[in-house]
Design a protein around this motif. Structure first.
Motif, PDB file in Angstrom:
ATOM      1  N   ALA A 123       0.420  -1.238   0.192  1.00 17.02           N
ATOM      2  CA  ALA A 123      -0.041   0.212   0.284  1.00 17.02           C
ATOM      3  C   ALA A 123       1.000   1.443  -0.490  1.00 17.02           C
ATOM      4  O   ALA A 123       0.823   2.110  -0.776  1.00 17.02           O
ATOM      5  CB  ALA A 123      -1.345   0.475   1.376  1.00 17.02           C
ATOM      6  N   LEU A 124       2.160   1.339   0.582  1.00 14.52           N
ATOM      7  CA  LEU A 124       2.762   2.569   0.946  1.00 14.52           C
ATOM      8  C   LEU A 124       3.896   2.410  -0.471  1.00 14.52           C
ATOM      9  O   LEU A 124       4.505   4.018  -0.475  1.00 14.52           O
ATOM     10  CB  LEU A 124       3.087   2.196   1.642  1.00 14.52           C
ATOM     11  N   HIS A 125       3.783   1.900  -1.288  1.00 10.57           N
ATOM     12  CA  HIS A 125       5.000   1.256  -2.232  1.00 10.57           C
ATOM     13  C   HIS A 125       4.091   1.729  -3.522  1.00 10.57           C
ATOM     14  O   HIS A 125       5.516   2.087  -4.449  1.00 10.57           O
ATOM     15  CB  HIS A 125       6.443   1.095  -1.747  1.00 10.57           C
ATOM     16  N   PHE A 126       3.220   1.021  -3.786  1.00 15.92           N
ATOM     17  CA  PHE A 126       2.929   0.229  -5.033  1.00 15.92           C
ATOM     18  C   PHE A 126       1.292   0.512  -5.084  1.00 15.92           C
ATOM     19  O   PHE A 126       0.899   1.227  -4.373  1.00 15.92           O
ATOM     20  CB  PHE A 126       3.077  -0.905  -5.521  1.00 15.92           C
ATOM     21  N   ASN A 127       0.650   1.119  -6.383  1.00 18.31           N
ATOM     22  CA  ASN A 127      -0.073   1.361  -7.043  1.00 18.31           C
ATOM     23  C   ASN A 127      -0.562  -0.309  -8.171  1.00 18.31           C
ATOM     24  O   ASN A 127       0.241  -0.673  -7.792  1.00 18.31           O
ATOM     25  CB  ASN A 127      -0.524   2.487  -7.220  1.00 18.31           C
ATOM     26  N   PRO A 128      -2.160  -0.257  -7.957  1.00 15.34           N
ATOM     27  CA  PRO A 128      -2.721  -1.520  -8.447  1.00 15.34           C
ATOM     28  C   PRO A 128      -1.987  -1.191 -10.079  1.00 15.34           C
ATOM     29  O   PRO A 128      -1.831  -2.368 -10.659  1.00 15.34           O
ATOM     30  CB  PRO A 128      -4.312  -1.262  -8.365  1.00 15.34           C
ATOM     31  N   GLY A 129      -1.895  -0.090 -10.345  1.00  9.65           N
ATOM     32  CA  GLY A 129      -1.424  -0.216 -11.937  1.00  9.65           C
ATOM     33  C   GLY A 129      -0.469  -0.715 -12.200  1.00  9.65           C
ATOM     34  O   GLY A 129       0.691  -1.427 -13.244  1.00  9.65           O
ATOM     35  N   ASP A 130       1.184  -1.096 -11.094  1.00 15.49           N
ATOM     36  CA  ASP A 130       1.992  -1.285 -10.984  1.00 15.49           C
ATOM     37  C   ASP A 130       2.066  -3.086 -11.471  1.00 15.49           C
ATOM     38  O   ASP A 130       3.501  -2.795 -11.318  1.00 15.49           O
ATOM     39  CB  ASP A 130       2.466  -0.517 -10.045  1.00 15.49           C
ATOM     40  N   ILE A 131       1.320  -3.202 -11.072  1.00 15.08           N
ATOM     41  CA  ILE A 131       1.304  -4.386 -10.880  1.00 15.08           C
ATOM     42  C   ILE A 131       1.816  -5.212 -12.316  1.00 15.08           C
ATOM     43  O   ILE A 131       2.308  -6.529 -12.254  1.00 15.08           O
ATOM     44  CB  ILE A 131       0.310  -5.818 -10.497  1.00 15.08           C
ATOM     45  N   ASP A 132       1.150  -4.826 -13.176  1.00 15.44           N
ATOM     46  CA  ASP A 132       1.518  -5.373 -14.432  1.00 15.44           C
ATOM     47  C   ASP A 132       2.841  -4.547 -15.340  1.00 15.44           C
ATOM     48  O   ASP A 132       3.316  -4.787 -16.674  1.00 15.44           O
ATOM     49  CB  ASP A 132       0.312  -5.243 -15.559  1.00 15.44           C
ATOM     50  N   LYS A 133       2.852  -3.734 -14.665  1.00 12.92           N
ATOM     51  CA  LYS A 133       4.163  -3.018 -15.640  1.00 12.92           C
ATOM     52  C   LYS A 133       5.469  -3.031 -14.856  1.00 12.92           C
ATOM     53  O   LYS A 133       6.476  -2.947 -15.547  1.00 12.92           O
ATOM     54  CB  LYS A 133       4.072  -1.086 -14.774  1.00 12.92           C
ATOM     55  N   THR A 134       5.642  -3.716 -12.970  1.00 16.74           N
ATOM     56  CA  THR A 134       7.228  -3.606 -12.925  1.00 16.74           C
ATOM     57  C   THR A 134       6.945  -5.249 -12.540  1.00 16.74           C
ATOM     58  O   THR A 134       6.131  -5.283 -11.950  1.00 16.74           O
ATOM     59  CB  THR A 134       7.031  -2.744 -11.894  1.00 16.74           C
ATOM     60  N   ALA A 135       8.295  -5.952 -11.476  1.00 18.56           N
ATOM     61  CA  ALA A 135       8.654  -6.851 -11.400  1.00 18.56           C
ATOM     62  C   ALA A 135       7.691  -6.686 -10.124  1.00 18.56           C
ATOM     63  O   ALA A 135       7.238  -7.747  -9.211  1.00 18.56           O
ATOM     64  CB  ALA A 135       9.844  -7.780 -12.018  1.00 18.56           C
ATOM     65  N   GLU A 136       8.914  -5.926  -9.877  1.00 18.62           N
ATOM     66  CA  GLU A 136       9.082  -5.114  -8.254  1.00 18.62           C
ATOM     67  C   GLU A 136       7.383  -5.272  -7.450  1.00 18.62           C
ATOM     68  O   GLU A 136       6.952  -6.399  -6.495  1.00 18.62           O
ATOM     69  CB  GLU A 136       9.025  -3.931  -7.611  1.00 18.62           C
ATOM     70  N   GLY A 137       6.534  -4.457  -8.489  1.00 18.64           N
ATOM     71  CA  GLY A 137       4.873  -4.674  -7.950  1.00 18.64           C
ATOM     72  C   GLY A 137       4.603  -5.754  -7.920  1.00 18.64           C
ATOM     73  O   GLY A 137       3.724  -6.575  -6.822  1.00 18.64           O
ATOM     74  N   ALA A 138       4.876  -6.629  -9.285  1.00 17.91           N
ATOM     75  CA  ALA A 138       4.442  -7.909  -9.261  1.00 17.91           C
ATOM     76  C   ALA A 138       4.604  -8.780  -8.389  1.00 17.91           C
ATOM     77  O   ALA A 138       3.728  -9.419  -7.772  1.00 17.91           O
ATOM     78  CB  ALA A 138       4.143  -8.794 -10.343  1.00 17.91           C
ATOM     79  N   ARG A 139       5.687  -8.498  -7.391  1.00 16.08           N
ATOM     80  CA  ARG A 139       6.677  -9.388  -6.608  1.00 16.08           C
ATOM     81  C   ARG A 139       5.361  -8.981  -5.390  1.00 16.08           C
ATOM     82  O   ARG A 139       4.844 -10.247  -4.048  1.00 16.08           O
ATOM     83  CB  ARG A 139       8.184  -9.698  -6.204  1.00 16.08           C
ATOM     84  N   ALA A 140       5.530  -7.475  -5.168  1.00 14.47           N
ATOM     85  CA  ALA A 140       4.854  -7.087  -3.800  1.00 14.47           C
ATOM     86  C   ALA A 140       3.853  -7.796  -3.891  1.00 14.47           C
ATOM     87  O   ALA A 140       3.430  -8.394  -2.621  1.00 14.47           O
ATOM     88  CB  ALA A 140       5.114  -5.811  -3.951  1.00 14.47           C
ATOM     89  N   TYR A 141       2.577  -7.767  -4.843  1.00 18.83           N
ATOM     90  CA  TYR A 141       0.904  -8.386  -5.405  1.00 18.83           C
ATOM     91  C   TYR A 141       1.097  -9.931  -4.506  1.00 18.83           C
ATOM     92  O   TYR A 141       0.223  -9.579  -3.393  1.00 18.83           O
ATOM     93  CB  TYR A 141       0.727  -7.565  -6.762  1.00 18.83           C
ATOM     94  N   ALA A 142       2.151 -10.596  -4.995  1.00 20.87           N
ATOM     95  CA  ALA A 142       2.339 -11.963  -4.949  1.00 20.87           C
ATOM     96  C   ALA A 142       2.534 -12.102  -3.585  1.00 20.87           C
ATOM     97  O   ALA A 142       1.906 -13.335  -3.044  1.00 20.87           O
ATOM     98  CB  ALA A 142       2.725 -12.730  -6.131  1.00 20.87           C
ATOM     99  N   LEU A 143       2.891 -11.738  -2.506  1.00 20.45           N
ATOM    100  CA  LEU A 143       3.393 -11.708  -1.139  1.00 20.45           C
ATOM    101  C   LEU A 143       2.060 -11.639  -0.450  1.00 20.45           C
ATOM    102  O   LEU A 143       2.471 -11.658   0.675  1.00 20.45           O
ATOM    103  CB  LEU A 143       4.753 -11.063  -0.943  1.00 20.45           C
ATOM    104  N   MET A 144       1.759 -10.524  -1.134  1.00 21.01           N
ATOM    105  CA  MET A 144       0.806  -9.787   0.345  1.00 21.01           C
ATOM    106  C   MET A 144      -0.306 -10.569  -0.502  1.00 21.01           C
ATOM    107  O   MET A 144      -1.166 -10.801   0.745  1.00 21.01           O
ATOM    108  CB  MET A 144       0.117  -8.326  -0.448  1.00 21.01           C
ATOM    109  N   TRP A 145      -0.733 -11.140  -1.517  1.00 28.01           N
ATOM    110  CA  TRP A 145      -2.349 -12.137  -2.438  1.00 28.01           C
ATOM    111  C   TRP A 145      -1.645 -13.258  -0.744  1.00 28.01           C
ATOM    112  O   TRP A 145      -2.405 -14.275  -0.345  1.00 28.01           O
ATOM    113  CB  TRP A 145      -2.319 -12.140  -3.448  1.00 28.01           C
ATOM    114  N   GLY A 146      -0.580 -13.798  -1.086  1.00 25.31           N
ATOM    115  CA  GLY A 146       0.084 -15.012  -0.286  1.00 25.31           C
ATOM    116  C   GLY A 146      -0.328 -15.411   1.498  1.00 25.31           C
ATOM    117  O   GLY A 146      -1.036 -16.435   1.331  1.00 25.31           O
ATOM    118  N   SER A 147       0.284 -13.856   1.340  1.00 25.58           N
ATOM    119  CA  SER A 147       0.407 -14.316   3.044  1.00 25.58           C
ATOM    120  C   SER A 147      -1.338 -14.413   3.785  1.00 25.58           C
ATOM    121  O   SER A 147      -1.623 -14.630   4.711  1.00 25.58           O
ATOM    122  CB  SER A 147       1.862 -13.027   3.273  1.00 25.58           C
ATOM    123  N   SER A 148      -1.663 -12.990   3.218  1.00 26.38           N
ATOM    124  CA  SER A 148      -3.128 -13.127   3.603  1.00 26.38           C
ATOM    125  C   SER A 148      -4.070 -14.283   3.295  1.00 26.38           C
ATOM    126  O   SER A 148      -4.708 -14.554   3.953  1.00 26.38           O
ATOM    127  CB  SER A 148      -3.788 -11.723   3.113  1.00 26.38           C
TER     128      SER A 148
END
Length: 474
Positions: free
Chosen positions: A327-352
């Motif tokens: 939530a602090l470092h990425f936006n939903p649009g970063d998921i498809d644009k950057t590898a870091e955003g996709a990785r952070a999104y996957a970690l958030m979803w997987g852990s939740s």
């Protein structure tokens, strides 16, 4: 044999003394550096053995529970006031919290401390320890007055200190009224700009009085701790109580166990509620873990349940960290644009998702362990000539609890699922339909509260059945 040796140990007054030290510090505004609710917990623990041999100590223990609730409520309100976004209203909010809590603290503190020292005085008389109920070796305050005992003296000093602390530490907060008066009388001096100096003077004054009180308190409890024969006599009274009250240890053990679990259940109200948990789920898991370890069950199933509780706390902490990081470092649009955003999104979803699944597994195992407690300790087991009738009666009793436990698990499932959906669906790329889910935020919060209330009510019902069994047991 081991239990008898444990019970026959001399009763220690050290937890009560340490708990009272938490009341000997001043407030800084409404902030209590040494929280009173921790002191209340220590005193309640120290009174657990004494309350079995003295009804006055049982009354004191109950009153310290009330004082604990007040102190904890004040601390929570103080934190919420500090986080208030309306800066102009903070001085008045500080004053309201400080003034109301001071009045209630003086009242409940007077009742609790009076019951505590009355109980110590009564135990000294009962245990024939004249050092604490006869006149202290000093002059009476007036010529014709009756000299006080050590217990009466320390009671009066305690009450005086409580009043001085509450009044002196609250007075600086009244300067906030000057900010309101300035709107109607511009010539009035704004005393609130000197609030820091006034708070410092109040802290210094209360600290000086507090040091004198701590010295007096230490002398009293040091002398009390030296009376080993008196403490051993109290332990013998406790042994006699257990002989006359079979099952009392089980009742008290599960009272504490269910209390810890109930607190953990209410702390789960913040379950998936926000990216930053004010009361982290790790704290809830710690309460559950402590309650599980107190259960009188076989070691292996108990340790499995405890391990799941610890695992849930760890996974919940990681989930909150990954959610906040995204939530602090990425936006939903970063998921498809950057590898870091996709990785952070996957970690958030997987852990939740893992947190949700571990919670369900932990709570299911916990309900099975509670059913073991019901089978072993709850409900009266009468002897009747018609064995089939008694068997049907027992099965109906267990079936009723099974329905309660199943209903509780269903509510826990939907509470966790709704929280999961509400907090994590909002960042799905292109998930415009989330606006529809925003309508359910109140239901999410309310369902968490319903779960906590029903869980506590179920534990209370089990405790009632345990007490009922031993009250009728021969």
């Amino acid at each position: 044999m081991n239990n008898e040796k444990k019970i026959s140990r001399p009763i220690s007054f050290l937890p009560i003394y340490i708990g009272l030290l938490f009341f000997a510090n001043p407030y800084i505004g409404t902030l209590d550096i040494l929280p009173d609710f921790i002191g209340c917990l220590l005193i309640i623990g120290g009174l657990s053995r004494l309350s079995r041999i003295s009804c006055v100590m049982e009354e004191a223990r109950t009153k310290f529970w009330y004082l604990l609730a007040l102190a904890l409520g004040k601390d929570i309100l103080s934190i919420m006031t500090m986080g208030s976004s309306a800066n102009a209203d903070r001085p008045v909010l500080y004053l309201i919290v400080a003034f109301v809590s001071a009045i209630l603290h003086i009242w409940l503190g007077y009742c609790a401390m009076h019951a505590l020292y009355d109980g110590l005085y009564g135990l000294a008389v009962k245990g024939e320890c004249p050092a604490f109920y006869t006149a202290a070796p000093r002059r009476a305050p007036f010529k014709n007055s009756t000299p006080y005992s050590r217990t009466e003296l320390i009671l009066r000093r305690t009450l005086i200190f409580i009043v001085v602390r509450e009044v002196v530490c609250t007075l600086p907060e009244f300067s906030s009224l000057s900010t309101t008066i300035l709107h109607t009388d511009p010539g009035f001096i704004d005393m609130y700009q000197y609030i820091g100096i006034m708070r410092l003077l109040a802290v210094l004054a209360v600290s000086i009085v507090g040091i004198c009180y701590v010295v007096s308190l230490s002398r009293y409890f040091l002398l009390l701790q030296k009376e080993k024969a008196f403490r051993e006599g109290l332990a013998e009274m406790e042994c006699a109580y257990y002989r006359d009250h079979p099952g009392s240890r089980i009742e008290r053990r599960y009272s504490l166990c269910f209390l810890l679990m109930s607190i953990g259940g209410f702390l789960l109200t913040d379950f998936y509620l926000d990216f930053t948990n004010v009361l982290p789920d790790l704290l809830a898991a710690a309460f559950f873990l402590a309650g599980i370890l107190l259960m009188d069950l076989p070691r292996r199933p108990k340790l499995i349940c405890a391990a799941l509780a610890g695992g849930y706390g760890l996974v919940a902490t990681l989930s909150s960290f990954f959610a906040r990081d995204f939530a602090l470092h990425f936006n939903p649009g970063d998921i498809d644009k950057t590898a870091e955003g996709a990785r952070a999104y996957a970690l958030m979803w997987g852990s939740s998702l893992l947190e949700f699944l571990v919670f369900l597994a932990f709570f299911a195992i916990l309900l099975f362990r509670l059913r073991d407690v019901i089978v072993k300790w709850a409900g009266y087991l009468p002897t009747h000539n018609d064995l089939e009738f008694e068997q049907r009666r027992r099965e109906a009793f267990l079936e009723e609890f099974d329905k309660d436990l199943i209903r509780l698990f269903v509510i826990a499932f939907f509470s966790g699922l709704l929280s999961f959906i509400y907090d994590y669906m909002q960042i799905i790329p292109g998930g415009k339909w989330f606006r529809f889910l925003e309508f359910f935020w109140a239901y999410d919060f309310c369902l968490c509260l319903v779960f906590a209330a029903l869980f506590s009510a179920t534990l209370s019902n089990i405790q009632k059945q345990i007490r009922y069994r031993f009250s009728l047991d021969a």
